[in-house]
Write a protein that holds these residues in place. Structure first.
Motif, mmCIF file in Angstrom:
data_model
loop_
_atom_site.group_PDB
_atom_site.id
_atom_site.type_symbol
_atom_site.label_atom_id
_atom_site.label_comp_id
_atom_site.label_asym_id
_atom_site.label_seq_id
_atom_site.Cartn_x
_atom_site.Cartn_y
_atom_site.Cartn_z
ATOM 1 N N THR A 49 33.168 74.866 22.237
ATOM 2 C CA THR A 49 32.693 73.558 22.667
ATOM 3 C C THR A 49 31.367 73.594 23.406
ATOM 4 O O THR A 49 30.518 72.728 23.208
ATOM 5 C CB THR A 49 33.749 72.886 23.582
ATOM 6 O OG1 THR A 49 34.988 72.833 22.894
ATOM 7 C CG2 THR A 49 33.327 71.495 23.985
ATOM 8 N N CYS A 50 31.194 74.566 24.271
ATOM 9 C CA CYS A 50 30.078 74.554 25.224
ATOM 10 C C CYS A 50 28.833 75.259 24.694
ATOM 11 O O CYS A 50 28.923 76.366 24.180
ATOM 12 C CB CYS A 50 30.504 75.223 26.522
ATOM 13 S SG CYS A 50 31.889 74.413 27.330
ATOM 14 N N ALA A 51 27.713 74.620 24.886
ATOM 15 C CA ALA A 51 26.381 75.181 24.646
ATOM 16 C C ALA A 51 26.297 76.092 23.421
ATOM 17 O O ALA A 51 25.939 77.253 23.548
ATOM 18 C CB ALA A 51 25.905 75.916 25.890
ATOM 19 N N PRO A 52 26.588 75.574 22.237
ATOM 20 C CA PRO A 52 26.547 76.453 21.068
ATOM 21 C C PRO A 52 25.150 76.986 20.775
ATOM 22 O O PRO A 52 25.002 78.015 20.126
ATOM 23 C CB PRO A 52 27.046 75.563 19.930
ATOM 24 C CG PRO A 52 26.869 74.176 20.408
ATOM 25 C CD PRO A 52 26.945 74.214 21.904
ATOM 26 N N ALA A 53 24.107 76.331 21.285
ATOM 27 C CA ALA A 53 22.748 76.771 20.992
ATOM 28 C C ALA A 53 22.433 78.123 21.622
ATOM 29 O O ALA A 53 21.768 78.957 21.014
ATOM 30 C CB ALA A 53 21.745 75.723 21.466
ATOM 31 N N ASP A 54 22.899 78.372 22.857
ATOM 32 C CA ASP A 54 22.566 79.644 23.492
ATOM 33 C C ASP A 54 23.647 80.710 23.338
ATOM 34 O O ASP A 54 23.424 81.866 23.661
ATOM 35 C CB ASP A 54 22.214 79.452 24.970
ATOM 36 C CG ASP A 54 23.391 78.965 25.804
ATOM 37 O OD1 ASP A 54 24.537 79.028 25.334
ATOM 38 O OD2 ASP A 54 23.144 78.524 26.925
ATOM 39 N N ASN A 55 24.809 80.336 22.820
ATOM 40 C CA ASN A 55 25.898 81.261 22.490
ATOM 41 C C ASN A 55 26.416 82.084 23.660
ATOM 42 O O ASN A 55 27.119 83.053 23.451
ATOM 43 C CB ASN A 55 25.491 82.194 21.349
ATOM 44 C CG ASN A 55 25.475 81.474 20.026
ATOM 45 O OD1 ASN A 55 26.229 80.545 19.821
ATOM 46 N ND2 ASN A 55 24.602 81.903 19.131
ATOM 47 N N ILE A 56 26.082 81.747 24.908
ATOM 48 C CA ILE A 56 26.573 82.518 26.044
ATOM 49 C C ILE A 56 28.094 82.422 26.156
ATOM 50 O O ILE A 56 28.769 83.405 26.460
ATOM 51 C CB ILE A 56 25.874 82.120 27.363
ATOM 52 C CG1 ILE A 56 26.255 83.094 28.494
ATOM 53 C CG2 ILE A 56 26.237 80.706 27.777
ATOM 54 C CD1 ILE A 56 25.689 84.466 28.325
ATOM 55 N N TYR A 57 28.642 81.252 25.865
ATOM 56 C CA TYR A 57 30.096 81.090 25.947
ATOM 57 C C TYR A 57 30.792 81.892 24.849
ATOM 58 O O TYR A 57 31.817 82.528 25.098
ATOM 59 C CB TYR A 57 30.483 79.618 25.882
ATOM 60 C CG TYR A 57 30.023 78.850 27.094
ATOM 61 C CD1 TYR A 57 30.803 78.791 28.243
ATOM 62 C CD2 TYR A 57 28.790 78.194 27.104
ATOM 63 C CE1 TYR A 57 30.389 78.097 29.364
ATOM 64 C CE2 TYR A 57 28.365 77.502 28.230
ATOM 65 C CZ TYR A 57 29.153 77.463 29.356
ATOM 66 O OH TYR A 57 28.741 76.787 30.461
ATOM 67 N N ALA A 58 30.238 81.875 23.657
ATOM 68 C CA ALA A 58 30.807 82.662 22.557
ATOM 69 C C ALA A 58 30.707 84.156 22.867
ATOM 70 O O ALA A 58 31.656 84.912 22.622
ATOM 71 C CB ALA A 58 30.109 82.334 21.249
#
Length: 191
Positions: A49-58
């Motif tokens: 869900t969160c901030a898919p552009a920077d991928n930090i959560y992934a």
């Protein structure tokens, strides 16, 4: 006819015994496993869900999966054992487990929707806490409990230990009931 009535009465009495009631409860090791799974589910929803552009959560979620793989696998096996014990072996137990995992993901997704923009900020803190925890089931369960994560199994903790359930750490937290909502099955891929 009276013989059938007697048999039915005996069966009803057997179902009302404390031993039968203990079958549907959650053992301490199972409660810990449910808490660990709640943490994993919340982090998975944040990664999706969160901030898919920077991928930090992934990236944080992948790190979590790698770091705690043995604990996550142990939690899953313990949950499988719980559902085999309470819903039956084979398909019934597996269906009950799948339903729980899906319900948990739905609740976490809905929690994210309710929190709005705060969800990702809260998830960042949750990732920090989770990744700093010792590599132990009890430590991960404590992170989940301290953050009041959803744990929708809907069963009370057992008052006496079950012989077939391994002992483990107990994590007592609040249970939130399942809300209805959109089915998310991405979590099943992490099992």
């Amino acid at each position: 006819m009276s013989k059938r009535l007697l048999i039915a009465g005996l069966a009803a009495a057997a179902l009302a015994t404390p031993a039968f009631a203990q079958q549907a409860c959650v053992q301490p090791a199972e409660q810990t496993a449910f808490q660990v799974r709640a943490l994993q589910s919340q982090l998975m929803v944040a990664a999706l869900t969160c901030a898919p552009a920077d991928n930090i959560y992934a990236a944080n979620y992948r790190q979590f999966l790698d770091r705690y793989k043995p604990q996550l696998e142990q939690a899953f096996r313990t949950m499988q054992g719980h559902y085999r014990r309470t819903a039956g072996a084979g398909n019934r137990g597996e269906r009950a487990l799948d339903q729980h995992v899906t319900t948990l993901a739905n609740i976490n997704n809905q929690d994210g929707t309710r929190q709005g923009s705060l969800f990702c900020r809260n998830a960042a803190s949750l990732f920090q806490q989770a990744l700093a925890a010792p590599q132990e089931m009890g430590a991960l369960a404590t992170v989940a409990q301290n953050n009041n994560l959803a744990n929708p199994h809907g069963r009370a903790e057992c008052t006496t230990p079950a012989a077939a359930t391994p002992s483990g750490n107990s994590a007592r937290g609040r249970n939130r009931s399942a809300d209805s909502g959109t089915v998310r099955t991405a979590e099943a891929a992490t099992r």
